[in-house]
Structure formats: C-alpha cells, structure tokens
Design a protein around this motif. Structure first.
Motif, PDB file in Angstrom:
ATOM      1  N   PRO A   1      13.136  12.588   0.316  1.00 53.35           N
ATOM      2  CA  PRO A   1      12.015  11.918   1.250  1.00 53.35           C
ATOM      3  C   PRO A   1      12.564  12.459   2.918  1.00 53.35           C
ATOM      4  CG  PRO A   1      13.088  10.212  -0.321  1.00 53.35           C
ATOM      5  CD  PRO A   1      13.855  11.608  -0.323  1.00 53.35           C
ATOM      6  N   THR A   2      11.744  12.712   3.552  1.00 52.18           N
ATOM      7  CA  THR A   2      12.022  13.088   5.044  1.00 52.18           C
ATOM      8  C   THR A   2      11.088  12.334   5.702  1.00 52.18           C
ATOM      9  OG1 THR A   2      10.368  15.032   4.809  1.00 52.18           O
ATOM     10  CG2 THR A   2      12.820  15.359   4.306  1.00 52.18           C
ATOM     11  N   PRO A   3      11.645  12.183   7.046  1.00 49.20           N
ATOM     12  CA  PRO A   3      12.917  12.627   7.644  1.00 49.20           C
ATOM     13  C   PRO A   3      14.079  11.696   6.784  1.00 49.20           C
ATOM     14  CG  PRO A   3      11.949  11.297   9.412  1.00 49.20           C
ATOM     15  CD  PRO A   3      10.908  11.341   8.002  1.00 49.20           C
ATOM     16  N   CYS A   4      15.115  12.566   6.561  1.00 53.08           N
ATOM     17  CA  CYS A   4      16.194  11.637   6.384  1.00 53.08           C
ATOM     18  C   CYS A   4      17.551  11.962   7.051  1.00 53.08           C
ATOM     19  CB  CYS A   4      16.732  11.851   4.812  1.00 53.08           C
ATOM     20  SG  CYS A   4      17.692  13.358   4.352  1.00 53.08           S
ATOM     21  N   VAL A   5      18.432  11.147   6.917  1.00 51.79           N
ATOM     22  CA  VAL A   5      19.794  11.486   7.729  1.00 51.79           C
ATOM     23  C   VAL A   5      20.564  11.842   6.832  1.00 51.79           C
ATOM     24  CG1 VAL A   5      21.656  10.565   9.244  1.00 51.79           C
ATOM     25  CG2 VAL A   5      19.285  10.169   9.836  1.00 51.79           C
ATOM     26  N   ALA A   6      21.563  13.007   7.125  1.00 50.90           N
ATOM     27  CA  ALA A   6      22.602  13.382   6.161  1.00 50.90           C
ATOM     28  C   ALA A   6      23.810  13.410   7.076  1.00 50.90           C
ATOM     29  CB  ALA A   6      22.372  14.662   5.962  1.00 50.90           C
ATOM     30  N   LEU A   7      24.781  12.880   6.506  1.00 50.27           N
ATOM     31  CA  LEU A   7      26.217  12.623   7.124  1.00 50.27           C
ATOM     32  C   LEU A   7      27.194  13.644   6.131  1.00 50.27           C
ATOM     33  CD1 LEU A   7      28.837  11.091   8.674  1.00 50.27           C
ATOM     34  CD2 LEU A   7      28.668   9.610   6.468  1.00 50.27           C
ATOM     35  N   LEU A   8      27.683  14.637   6.959  1.00 45.47           N
ATOM     36  CA  LEU A   8      28.209  15.716   6.431  1.00 45.47           C
ATOM     37  C   LEU A   8      29.802  15.480   6.636  1.00 45.47           C
ATOM     38  CD1 LEU A   8      26.790  19.046   6.652  1.00 45.47           C
ATOM     39  CD2 LEU A   8      26.845  17.479   4.652  1.00 45.47           C
ATOM     40  N   VAL A   9      30.696  15.259   5.845  1.00 48.50           N
ATOM     41  CA  VAL A   9      32.216  14.944   6.122  1.00 48.50           C
ATOM     42  C   VAL A   9      32.938  15.972   5.076  1.00 48.50           C
ATOM     43  CG1 VAL A   9      32.061  12.798   7.073  1.00 48.50           C
ATOM     44  CG2 VAL A   9      31.714  12.782   4.691  1.00 48.50           C
ATOM     45  N   SER A  10      33.497  16.791   5.757  1.00 47.65           N
ATOM     46  CA  SER A  10      34.265  17.777   5.055  1.00 47.65           C
ATOM     47  C   SER A  10      35.569  17.976   5.809  1.00 47.65           C
ATOM     48  CB  SER A  10      33.709  19.043   4.809  1.00 47.65           C
ATOM     49  OG  SER A  10      33.395  19.931   6.000  1.00 47.65           O
ATOM     50  N   GLY A  11      36.368  19.107   5.370  1.00 46.35           N
ATOM     51  CA  GLY A  11      37.687  19.533   5.854  1.00 46.35           C
ATOM     52  C   GLY A  11      37.364  20.187   7.344  1.00 46.35           C
ATOM     53  N   GLY A  12      36.129  20.850   7.428  1.00 49.07           N
ATOM     54  CA  GLY A  12      35.935  21.566   8.668  1.00 49.07           C
ATOM     55  C   GLY A  12      34.747  21.084   9.522  1.00 49.07           C
ATOM     56  N   HIS A  13      34.227  20.123   8.820  1.00 49.30           N
ATOM     57  CA  HIS A  13      32.893  19.675   9.664  1.00 49.30           C
ATOM     58  C   HIS A  13      32.829  18.185   9.525  1.00 49.30           C
ATOM     59  CE1 HIS A  13      31.502  23.736  10.525  1.00 49.30           C
ATOM     60  NE2 HIS A  13      32.020  23.836   9.331  1.00 49.30           N
ATOM     61  N   THR A  14      32.276  17.540  10.624  1.00 53.99           N
ATOM     62  CA  THR A  14      31.931  16.123  10.454  1.00 53.99           C
ATOM     63  C   THR A  14      30.469  16.007  11.222  1.00 53.99           C
ATOM     64  OG1 THR A  14      33.958  15.445   9.972  1.00 53.99           O
ATOM     65  CG2 THR A  14      32.588  13.767  10.844  1.00 53.99           C
ATOM     66  N   SER A  15      29.561  15.685  10.911  1.00 52.25           N
ATOM     67  CA  SER A  15      28.413  15.703  11.452  1.00 52.25           C
ATOM     68  C   SER A  15      26.984  14.846  10.913  1.00 52.25           C
ATOM     69  CB  SER A  15      27.737  17.207  12.018  1.00 52.25           C
ATOM     70  OG  SER A  15      27.931  18.055  10.816  1.00 52.25           O
ATOM     71  N   LEU A  16      26.287  14.326  11.810  1.00 52.91           N
ATOM     72  CA  LEU A  16      25.148  13.570  11.408  1.00 52.91           C
ATOM     73  C   LEU A  16      23.870  14.528  11.697  1.00 52.91           C
ATOM     74  CD1 LEU A  16      25.907  10.002  12.663  1.00 52.91           C
ATOM     75  CD2 LEU A  16      25.365  10.492  10.334  1.00 52.91           C
ATOM     76  N   LEU A  17      22.971  14.711  10.786  1.00 53.51           N
ATOM     77  CA  LEU A  17      22.051  15.589  10.658  1.00 53.51           C
ATOM     78  C   LEU A  17      20.539  14.947  10.545  1.00 53.51           C
ATOM     79  CD1 LEU A  17      23.457  18.375   8.405  1.00 53.51           C
ATOM     80  CD2 LEU A  17      23.585  18.221  11.061  1.00 53.51           C
ATOM     81  N   ARG A  18      19.886  15.496  11.223  1.00 51.99           N
ATOM     82  CA  ARG A  18      18.149  14.942  10.964  1.00 51.99           C
ATOM     83  C   ARG A  18      17.569  15.861  10.388  1.00 51.99           C
ATOM     84  NH1 ARG A  18      13.325  15.917  12.016  1.00 51.99           N
ATOM     85  NH2 ARG A  18      11.672  14.110  12.090  1.00 51.99           N
ATOM     86  N   VAL A  19      17.246  15.505   8.943  1.00 46.07           N
ATOM     87  CA  VAL A  19      16.769  16.548   7.976  1.00 46.07           C
ATOM     88  C   VAL A  19      15.221  16.414   7.955  1.00 46.07           C
ATOM     89  CG1 VAL A  19      16.791  17.744   5.753  1.00 46.07           C
ATOM     90  CG2 VAL A  19      18.800  16.551   6.801  1.00 46.07           C
ATOM     91  N   GLY A  20      14.394  17.133   8.644  1.00 48.16           N
ATOM     92  CA  GLY A  20      12.828  17.003   8.160  1.00 48.16           C
ATOM     93  C   GLY A  20      12.506  17.932   7.159  1.00 48.16           C
ATOM     94  N   ASP A  21      12.937  19.275   7.197  1.00 50.11           N
ATOM     95  CA  ASP A  21      12.674  19.864   5.826  1.00 50.11           C
ATOM     96  C   ASP A  21      13.960  20.634   5.615  1.00 50.11           C
ATOM     97  OD1 ASP A  21       9.920  21.693   4.693  1.00 50.11           O
ATOM     98  OD2 ASP A  21      12.208  22.570   4.393  1.00 50.11           O
ATOM     99  N   ILE A  22      14.511  20.526   4.529  1.00 46.70           N
ATOM    100  CA  ILE A  22      15.825  21.106   4.038  1.00 46.70           C
ATOM    101  C   ILE A  22      15.682  22.780   4.475  1.00 46.70           C
ATOM    102  CG2 ILE A  22      15.057  21.593   1.640  1.00 46.70           C
ATOM    103  CD1 ILE A  22      18.666  20.762   2.957  1.00 46.70           C
ATOM    104  N   ALA A  23      14.447  23.218   4.081  1.00 44.68           N
ATOM    105  CA  ALA A  23      14.655  24.788   4.399  1.00 44.68           C
ATOM    106  C   ALA A  23      14.312  25.399   5.810  1.00 44.68           C
ATOM    107  CB  ALA A  23      13.442  25.374   3.288  1.00 44.68           C
ATOM    108  N   THR A  24      13.661  24.427   6.573  1.00 44.64           N
ATOM    109  CA  THR A  24      13.314  24.839   7.805  1.00 44.64           C
ATOM    110  C   THR A  24      13.557  23.983   8.990  1.00 44.64           C
ATOM    111  OG1 THR A  24      11.234  23.985   7.591  1.00 44.64           O
ATOM    112  CG2 THR A  24      11.282  26.168   6.964  1.00 44.64           C
TER     113      THR A  24
END
Ligand code: KG4
Ligand code: ZN
Length: 388
Positions: A170-193
């Motif tokens: 469902p969009t928009p959604c927020v993605a929290l990316l937490v890895s060894g190289g990155h930590t970010s909060l993203l707004r996802v309106g469309d996963i491809a674009t």
C-alpha cells in the motif's frame, strides 16, 4: 523431569522402513506428484536477479511475486579474522561463487535460462570491486541469451523483497532500511519509480555500530547476531547510553536522521573505565543497554516518519531487521500508533538475489527501459535512482 521419546509402535511383522512402492521413482518427478517448486505465475515476468554488493553472492529467480529460488553464497567466514569485510576478498569470492549459484538457482527453480524474461543485477550502492563482478556476470548472461538487462538499486531491492512475503505494497509507505552499510528512512510512492530518502545516518550505519561495539566487547564478527543473543540475558536499563540526534536542537535539523558513532564511543569509554577500575565488564548489561539505545531511536523515528508522510504501513528491511529487540519494539510502537508493520522473513532481510529479481519484476511491469550495454557500477548510487 524425564523426557520420553515417543515412537509410533511398529505393527508386528512390519519392516522398520516401509518398502518403496514398485515402479515409483526415488525422487518424485514433477509429473509424478506434487510440484517440487511453487508454480510460476501465468502472465507475470520471470526474472533472474544477481546481487554482489558486499559479502554475499546471491542469485534469485522470481515469477511475479512468487519466489522460485534463492541461492546465497556468503564469504563472511573469510572476513571474520579481519573483523570486517575486506573488499578484495569479497570480490574474489563472488568470482568463484557466481556461476555455481546461477546453476543451482536454475536447477532449484526448474527454469532453463532461455525461459527468462529478463536479468536484473545490483548496480549500486556497494563495494566497487564486488559490484563489478555481479555486473559483468549479468551482462555476459544477458548478451549471450539475448535478454534485457536491468541494473537496479540495492536499497530498493531491500524494500521490494517484502512483496514476496506480503504481496503488493500500500502506498505511500515508509521503509526503514537498517544494514551494515546503510541506515535510512524512505518514502516509497512506487517501488519501481518513486523512492525518496527522508533521513539517513550522518555517520555509522546501525549494523556497523553493532559490529564495532561487538569488537569493543571482544565478541565475534558479525556483531549483530552475537549482541542480540548476549543482550537477551542483560538489563536494557542498566546503563543509559546516548540516543543520537534526539535532543530538541538536533531534531530541528535532523528529525529523521541517525547518528551512531557517539553511541559507539560512549560504549567504548564505559568499558574502558570499567576495566581501569578493575571491575569485570557486565557484558550482557552493556550489550542490552547498547541495543536498547539503537532500537529506541530507530523505532521512534520510523513511527514519526510514518506520521509525517501520512503512511499507515511501515516496512523494515536489511540485516539489522533480523534483530529481536528491534522487531519487538517496532511491533509495540507501530501497534500503538495504528500502523501496520511489514517485515520480511529474516532470511530475506540480509543480502540476496531474490530481492533484485522481484525488484526486476516490478520494473519490467512498470515499463522500465532496459539498461544500456555499457551499464557501470555506482558505489554511491542514490536510493532515488531505482533503475540505472
Ligand atoms: O543487509 P546486510 O546483510 O548487509 C549489508 O548490506 O550491510 O546486513 C549486515 C548487518 C551486519 O552489520 C550485522 O551485524 C547486522 O546486519 N545484523 C544484525 C542482526 N543480524 C545481522 N544486527 C542486529 N541484530 C541482528 N540479529
Ligand atoms: Zn544490503
């Protein structure tokens, strides 16, 4: 208390192992019984995805949102004695692992390369030398097979992988990316674009902080899973470690940003003082208190970002998304805020090829144009560029 092992009683005269049925093959063929792999989605793209941005060589095959194969060869063992990923070692390991992983994935998925609709590959961000190995392999495959090639963003892949477990986003959604190289909060309106970064770490990534603190505590690499385990026996309130970028003044400029290097230094100082005073370091309490500081900030800012964006879904991905305390705290705080939490199964949170394959499916469906033959790796690819 004694534990009794209960075995089904053997009927008198019955053999221990039932005899094979005459005429039945030992390994069931697809025609004979149940299909060995999930069936493909009719009319949906069939994509092979290659991932090689860090220390995992991943090859995944996806049909629509159905995962057919996910082969991952990790070189983590080769980096343990260095306490972190050594780029040259990772590149050589990719070189050795890539072709066998493609073969295994095709066999598992029961797919012939000629049947693929497209090949997708991580073009960045990541380690340059590691990225180029996957990219060269993908280009060679695409050229030899005459298939379109899509160079894609690794971070978008971490978000897209959740489609395999929970279906359309469902969009928009927020993605929290937490890895060894990155930590970010993203707004996802469309996963491809349409992916926009609304915040990120200004120094260390969350996983990096786990790895560095593990080293301070004399624990092994990678530190995340070990600290997660050790912390289970500790008191998260034993030591109040700093929560980076959460003071009212910091929030003015860095509302959705993170900082973990001060926390790492605070843990190192605390341990040093303890040792200088001749006291034994309470490992479990330090681990639990450090983990609490990380997860407190990550979950609070993620929920705040959902409110800011007007999203009622929060997706969490990347290696640190496997952390038990982060999952528990996020579950608690999203429930309280009326937000639905989506977290891929732990095996899909860490780097893999399936995430690049399913992102490829979405890009193909969105009508993305294939990447040019001279597509290059970009170690600093911004998350807003899903397709290169
Ligand atoms: O996403 P990933 O596999 O690779 C990168 O793109 O970096 O993430 C690896 C990171 C490592 O820093 C590792 O310590 C961390 O994820 N990690 C964890 C856990 N499992 C892996 N951190 C905290 N708790 C865990 N259970
Ligand atoms: Zn990753």
């Amino acid at each position: 208390m004694t534990t009794e092992v209960v075995r089904p009683a053997r009927e008198a005269g019955q053999p221990l192992v039932p005899s094979r049925e005459a005429g039945q093959p030992l390994v069931p063929s697809r025609e004979a019984g149940q299909p060995l792999v999930p069936s493909r989605e009719a009319g949906q793209p069939l994509v092979l995805g290659i991932e090689s941005s860090c220390d995992e060589t991943g090859v995944g095959i996806v049909s629509g949102h159905t995962l057919l194969a996910n082969e991952v060869a990790s070189s983590v063992e080769q980096h343990v004695r260095f306490g972190g990923v050594v780029p040259e070692v990772a590149s050589r390991a990719h070189l050795q692992a890539l072709v066998p992983a493609v073969r295994r994935a095709c066999a598992k998925a029961d797919v012939d390369l000629s049947e693929l609709d497209a090949i997708s590959v991580t073009a960045g961000p990541g380690l340059m030398g590691a990225l180029v190995v996957g990219l060269a392999g993908a280009k060679a495959l695409a050229a030899a097979l005459g298939k379109p090639l899509y160079g894609l963003n690794h971070l978008a892949g971490h978000v897209a992988v959740d489609l395999l477990d929970h279906g359309p986003l469902p969009t928009p959604c927020v993605a929290l990316l937490v890895s060894g190289g990155h930590t970010s909060l993203l707004r996802v309106g469309d996963i491809a674009t349409d992916i926009t970064e609304i915040g990120s770490t200004i120094d260390d990534a969350a996983g990096e902080a786990y790895d560095k603190v593990a080293r301070v505590l004399g624990l092994s690499y990678p530190g995340g899973p070990v600290i997660d385990r050790v912390a289970a026996d500790g008191d998260p309130r034993a030591i109040r470690f700093p929560r980076g970028l959460t003071s009212p003044r910091d929030l003015e400029r860095h509302r959705f940003d993170f900082s973990f290097s001060g926390l790492k230094t605070a843990v190192a100082r605390w341990v040093e003082t303890c040792q200088q005073e001749g006291r034994e370091v309470p490992l479990a309490d330090v681990a639990a208190s450090f983990q609490e500081a990380v997860c407190d900030v990550l979950s609070a800012k993620a929920v705040e970002a959902c409110r800011h964006v007007g999203a009622d879904h929060l997706l969490v991905g990347g290696g640190v998304a496997a952390n038990s305390r982060l999952r528990a705290l996020l579950a608690e705080r999203t429930a309280a805020a009326g937000i639905t939490l989506r977290t891929p199964r732990p095996a899909l949170c860490t780097d893999n090829g399936a995430m690049m394959a399913v992102l490829g499916v979405e890009v193909v469906k969105a009508g993305g144009r294939p990447s040019p033959p001279d597509l290059g790796a970009d170690s600093g690819l911004p998350v807003s560029r899903v397709l290169v």
